[in-house]
Design a protein around this motif. Sequence first.
Motif, PDB file in Angstrom:
ATOM      1  N   PHE A  55      -4.673 -44.777  -6.723  1.00  0.00           N
ATOM      2  CA  PHE A  55      -5.814 -44.390  -5.891  1.00  0.00           C
ATOM      3  C   PHE A  55      -6.040 -45.409  -4.782  1.00  0.00           C
ATOM      4  CE2 PHE A  55      -7.251 -41.792  -9.607  1.00  0.00           C
ATOM      5  CZ  PHE A  55      -7.234 -40.579  -8.952  1.00  0.00           C
ATOM      6  N   SER A  56      -5.959 -46.680  -5.115  1.00  0.00           N
ATOM      7  CA  SER A  56      -6.142 -47.740  -4.124  1.00  0.00           C
ATOM      8  C   SER A  56      -5.043 -47.698  -3.063  1.00  0.00           C
ATOM      9  CB  SER A  56      -6.150 -49.097  -4.827  1.00  0.00           C
ATOM     10  OG  SER A  56      -6.235 -50.134  -3.897  1.00  0.00           O
ATOM     11  N   MET A  58      -3.264 -45.086  -2.135  1.00  0.00           N
ATOM     12  CA  MET A  58      -3.442 -43.913  -1.283  1.00  0.00           C
ATOM     13  C   MET A  58      -4.594 -44.117  -0.302  1.00  0.00           C
ATOM     14  SD  MET A  58      -1.076 -41.819  -1.572  1.00  0.00           S
ATOM     15  CE  MET A  58      -1.787 -40.567  -0.542  1.00  0.00           C
ATOM     16  N   ARG A  59      -5.644 -44.793  -0.748  1.00  0.00           N
ATOM     17  CA  ARG A  59      -6.774 -45.057   0.143  1.00  0.00           C
ATOM     18  C   ARG A  59      -6.320 -45.917   1.320  1.00  0.00           C
ATOM     19  NH1 ARG A  59     -10.710 -48.774  -2.056  1.00  0.00           N
ATOM     20  NH2 ARG A  59     -10.415 -47.556  -3.916  1.00  0.00           N
ATOM     21  N   SER A  60      -5.563 -46.974   1.046  1.00  0.00           N
ATOM     22  CA  SER A  60      -5.100 -47.834   2.133  1.00  0.00           C
ATOM     23  C   SER A  60      -4.097 -47.100   3.022  1.00  0.00           C
ATOM     24  CB  SER A  60      -4.507 -49.124   1.586  1.00  0.00           C
ATOM     25  OG  SER A  60      -3.330 -48.870   0.869  1.00  0.00           O
ATOM     26  N   GLU A  62      -4.100 -43.860   3.653  1.00  0.00           N
ATOM     27  CA  GLU A  62      -4.871 -42.940   4.485  1.00  0.00           C
ATOM     28  C   GLU A  62      -5.590 -43.674   5.600  1.00  0.00           C
ATOM     29  OE1 GLU A  62      -7.371 -40.875   1.744  1.00  0.00           O
ATOM     30  OE2 GLU A  62      -5.838 -39.389   1.274  1.00  0.00           O
ATOM     31  N   LYS A  63      -6.117 -44.865   5.324  1.00  0.00           N
ATOM     32  CA  LYS A  63      -6.791 -45.637   6.369  1.00  0.00           C
ATOM     33  C   LYS A  63      -5.815 -45.996   7.475  1.00  0.00           C
ATOM     34  CE  LYS A  63     -10.470 -47.722   3.654  1.00  0.00           C
ATOM     35  NZ  LYS A  63     -11.000 -48.970   3.091  1.00  0.00           N
ATOM     36  N   HIS A  66      -4.840 -42.727   9.501  1.00  0.00           N
ATOM     37  CA  HIS A  66      -5.873 -42.229  10.409  1.00  0.00           C
ATOM     38  C   HIS A  66      -6.175 -43.214  11.530  1.00  0.00           C
ATOM     39  CE1 HIS A  66      -6.569 -38.543   8.295  1.00  0.00           C
ATOM     40  NE2 HIS A  66      -6.701 -39.187   7.153  1.00  0.00           N
TER      41      HIS A  66
END
Length: 83
Positions: A55-56, A58-60, A62-63, A66
């Motif tokens: 999860f961590s 994927m969050r980074s 995605e940041k 974008h």
Amino acid sequence: MAGISLGTLLFAAVFPVIESFYTSTDMGVVTLPELLGMNHWLVIAALALVAAGMFSGMRSFEKRWHSSNRSPLKLIVTHKRDG
């Protein structure tokens, strides 16, 4: 449909190599902790850490995606406008 066909052909090609494993005896009901020989709480903790890491990550990802102006939505809208 192509995936099913390719998978079937691949299995048929590999089967002579894995036949002894494929036809080996059934182990019965075996849980992951029993298979690894570990306490079930350690396996649960390890899986929770792996999930949190994914999860961590994927969050980074995605940041970064974008913030680089390469948003998939922008690419689709730009492509439709140009074409």
